[in-house]
Design a protein around this motif. Structure first.
Motif, PDB file in Angstrom:
ATOM      1  N   GLU A   1       0.831  -1.203   0.000  1.00 34.36           N
ATOM      2  CA  GLU A   1       0.000   0.000   0.000  1.00 34.36           C
ATOM      3  C   GLU A   1       0.867   1.256   0.000  1.00 34.36           C
ATOM      4  OE1 GLU A   1      -2.604  -0.764   3.344  1.00 34.36           O
ATOM      5  OE2 GLU A   1      -4.139  -1.556   2.005  1.00 34.36           O
ATOM      6  N   GLU A   2       1.934   1.242   0.781  1.00 34.71           N
ATOM      7  CA  GLU A   2       2.826   2.400   0.778  1.00 34.71           C
ATOM      8  C   GLU A   2       3.509   2.539  -0.572  1.00 34.71           C
ATOM      9  OE1 GLU A   2       6.009   4.888   3.416  1.00 34.71           O
ATOM     10  OE2 GLU A   2       5.543   2.847   4.035  1.00 34.71           O
ATOM     11  N   ARG A   3       3.901   1.425  -1.165  1.00 34.61           N
ATOM     12  CA  ARG A   3       4.502   1.464  -2.498  1.00 34.61           C
ATOM     13  C   ARG A   3       3.530   2.082  -3.503  1.00 34.61           C
ATOM     14  NH1 ARG A   3       4.210  -3.729  -4.663  1.00 34.61           N
ATOM     15  NH2 ARG A   3       2.323  -2.882  -5.557  1.00 34.61           N
ATOM     16  N   ASP A   4       2.256   1.704  -3.425  1.00 36.28           N
ATOM     17  CA  ASP A   4       1.236   2.263  -4.316  1.00 36.28           C
ATOM     18  C   ASP A   4       1.112   3.773  -4.124  1.00 36.28           C
ATOM     19  OD1 ASP A   4       0.774  -0.313  -5.214  1.00 36.28           O
ATOM     20  OD2 ASP A   4      -1.078  -0.573  -4.046  1.00 36.28           O
ATOM     21  N   VAL A   5       1.149   4.218  -2.869  1.00 39.00           N
ATOM     22  CA  VAL A   5       1.075   5.656  -2.573  1.00 39.00           C
ATOM     23  C   VAL A   5       2.281   6.378  -3.165  1.00 39.00           C
ATOM     24  CG1 VAL A   5       1.232   7.369  -0.704  1.00 39.00           C
ATOM     25  CG2 VAL A   5      -0.393   5.474  -0.544  1.00 39.00           C
ATOM     26  N   LEU A   6       3.470   5.818  -2.966  1.00 41.85           N
ATOM     27  CA  LEU A   6       4.683   6.452  -3.488  1.00 41.85           C
ATOM     28  C   LEU A   6       4.689   6.477  -5.015  1.00 41.85           C
ATOM     29  CD1 LEU A   6       7.274   5.037  -0.939  1.00 41.85           C
ATOM     30  CD2 LEU A   6       6.330   7.367  -1.041  1.00 41.85           C
ATOM     31  N   GLU A   7       4.157   5.438  -5.645  1.00 38.26           N
ATOM     32  CA  GLU A   7       4.041   5.430  -7.107  1.00 38.26           C
ATOM     33  C   GLU A   7       3.067   6.498  -7.586  1.00 38.26           C
ATOM     34  OE1 GLU A   7       3.011   1.434  -8.268  1.00 38.26           O
ATOM     35  OE2 GLU A   7       5.052   0.696  -7.912  1.00 38.26           O
ATOM     36  N   LYS A   8       1.956   6.660  -6.874  1.00 45.72           N
ATOM     37  CA  LYS A   8       0.969   7.684  -7.236  1.00 45.72           C
ATOM     38  C   LYS A   8       1.579   9.071  -7.095  1.00 45.72           C
ATOM     39  CE  LYS A   8      -2.874   7.145  -8.174  1.00 45.72           C
ATOM     40  NZ  LYS A   8      -3.595   7.064  -9.462  1.00 45.72           N
ATOM     41  N   ILE A   9       2.339   9.282  -6.027  1.00 46.53           N
ATOM     42  CA  ILE A   9       3.013  10.572  -5.822  1.00 46.53           C
ATOM     43  C   ILE A   9       4.026  10.817  -6.936  1.00 46.53           C
ATOM     44  CG2 ILE A   9       4.642  11.799  -4.321  1.00 46.53           C
ATOM     45  CD1 ILE A   9       3.129  10.510  -1.913  1.00 46.53           C
ATOM     46  N   ALA A  10       4.803   9.802  -7.287  1.00 49.33           N
ATOM     47  CA  ALA A  10       5.818   9.945  -8.337  1.00 49.33           C
ATOM     48  C   ALA A  10       5.199  10.294  -9.686  1.00 49.33           C
ATOM     49  CB  ALA A  10       6.637   8.664  -8.447  1.00 49.33           C
ATOM     50  N   ALA A  11       3.948   9.910  -9.910  1.00 55.15           N
ATOM     51  CA  ALA A  11       3.274  10.191 -11.176  1.00 55.15           C
ATOM     52  C   ALA A  11       2.678  11.602 -11.244  1.00 55.15           C
ATOM     53  CB  ALA A  11       2.177   9.158 -11.403  1.00 55.15           C
ATOM     54  N   MET A  12       2.701  12.327 -10.141  1.00 59.35           N
ATOM     55  CA  MET A  12       2.139  13.687 -10.117  1.00 59.35           C
ATOM     56  C   MET A  12       3.059  14.664 -10.840  1.00 59.35           C
ATOM     57  SD  MET A  12       0.764  14.009  -6.214  1.00 59.35           S
ATOM     58  CE  MET A  12      -0.403  12.841  -5.564  1.00 59.35           C
ATOM     59  N   SER A  13       2.486  15.787 -11.262  1.00 58.33           N
ATOM     60  CA  SER A  13       3.296  16.830 -11.888  1.00 58.33           C
ATOM     61  C   SER A  13       4.171  17.503 -10.832  1.00 58.33           C
ATOM     62  CB  SER A  13       2.400  17.853 -12.592  1.00 58.33           C
ATOM     63  OG  SER A  13       1.526  18.461 -11.669  1.00 58.33           O
ATOM     64  N   ALA A  14       5.216  18.158 -11.290  1.00 61.47           N
ATOM     65  CA  ALA A  14       6.291  18.667 -10.422  1.00 61.47           C
ATOM     66  C   ALA A  14       5.857  19.421  -9.159  1.00 61.47           C
ATOM     67  CB  ALA A  14       7.259  19.510 -11.229  1.00 61.47           C
ATOM     68  N   PRO A  15       5.077  20.480  -9.237  1.00 61.91           N
ATOM     69  CA  PRO A  15       4.803  21.191  -7.977  1.00 61.91           C
ATOM     70  C   PRO A  15       4.045  20.335  -6.965  1.00 61.91           C
ATOM     71  CG  PRO A  15       3.903  22.408  -9.857  1.00 61.91           C
ATOM     72  CD  PRO A  15       4.472  21.131 -10.378  1.00 61.91           C
ATOM     73  N   ASP A  16       3.043  19.596  -7.431  1.00 55.74           N
ATOM     74  CA  ASP A  16       2.261  18.759  -6.520  1.00 55.74           C
ATOM     75  C   ASP A  16       3.061  17.561  -6.033  1.00 55.74           C
ATOM     76  OD1 ASP A  16       0.079  20.423  -6.648  1.00 55.74           O
ATOM     77  OD2 ASP A  16      -0.977  19.244  -8.152  1.00 55.74           O
ATOM     78  N   ARG A  17       3.903  17.002  -6.888  1.00 55.06           N
ATOM     79  CA  ARG A  17       4.731  15.859  -6.499  1.00 55.06           C
ATOM     80  C   ARG A  17       5.646  16.239  -5.339  1.00 55.06           C
ATOM     81  NH1 ARG A  17       6.935  14.727 -11.115  1.00 55.06           N
ATOM     82  NH2 ARG A  17       8.740  16.051 -10.769  1.00 55.06           N
ATOM     83  N   THR A  18       6.291  17.389  -5.449  1.00 56.80           N
ATOM     84  CA  THR A  18       7.184  17.848  -4.388  1.00 56.80           C
ATOM     85  C   THR A  18       6.416  18.042  -3.083  1.00 56.80           C
ATOM     86  OG1 THR A  18       8.537  18.946  -6.045  1.00 56.80           O
ATOM     87  CG2 THR A  18       8.836  19.663  -3.771  1.00 56.80           C
ATOM     88  N   MET A  19       5.232  18.638  -3.191  1.00 60.56           N
ATOM     89  CA  MET A  19       4.407  18.862  -2.006  1.00 60.56           C
ATOM     90  C   MET A  19       3.950  17.531  -1.407  1.00 60.56           C
ATOM     91  SD  MET A  19       1.306  21.666  -1.697  1.00 60.56           S
ATOM     92  CE  MET A  19       1.484  22.083  -3.392  1.00 60.56           C
TER      93      MET A  19
END
Length: 165
Positions: free
Chosen positions: A58-76
């Motif tokens: 589940e944490e891996r899935d969350v981190l993958e979803k975050i990694a797929a976000m665009s730059a400003p939101d991904r960093t946040m």
């Protein structure tokens, strides 16, 4: 007669319904339908006893979803993930409607919605009714985020700690 009913059952007619204002209801947006599909996948994965959907997955899935976000939101989202895990280690990361979320006993306490998710001008940090943020008869449950300052990070850490107490 039964054959006619069966034939009719197989056909689905799509109709537009009128709202009280007389305008045609157009249904859900593409983004809303995608979020619902995400949620169905999440529910199926959680319900499948043979699924290796443990906390690490589940944490891996969350981190993958975050990694797929665009730059400003991904960093946040990366920073929020770190803040939430440090502030409330008892929260388990998981996806909720395709968004990074943090839960206790399977119940979502808080979540991060990137701006692109529903084409909004800001990201959102939201808290569910499971969060212990009650203050009198009215309190905020969602916060618009354009940037994470040191002061914002400290406030978020306080809110997350309070939410799980």
């Amino acid at each position: 007669m039964a054959e006619k009913k069966s034939a009719k059952k197989g056909k689905q007619k799509v109709t537009k319904t009128a709202t009280a204002s007389g305008k045609a209801f157009k249904g859900f947006t593409d983004e809303e339908r995608a979020a619902m599909r995400d949620h169905v996948r999440e529910l199926k994965a959680a319900a499948n006893p043979d699924s290796p959907a443990g906390k690490a997955d589940e944490e891996r899935d969350v981190l993958e979803k975050i990694a797929a976000m665009s730059a400003p939101d991904r960093t946040m989202a990366e920073r929020l993930h770190a803040i939430i895990k440090a502030s409330a280690p008892g929260l388990s990361p998981r996806l909720w409607y395709g968004m990074p979320a943090y839960a206790i006993d399977g119940k979502v306490v808080c979540f991060f919605q990137d701006a692109r998710k529903f084409k909004t001008r800001y990201a959102t940090l939201g808290f569910s009714d499971k969060a212990n943020l009650d203050e009198g008869s009215m309190w905020p449950t969602a916060f618009a985020l354009k940037d994470l300052t040191t002061a914002n990070e400290a406030r978020i850490a306080e809110l997350v700690k309070k939410a799980v107490t």
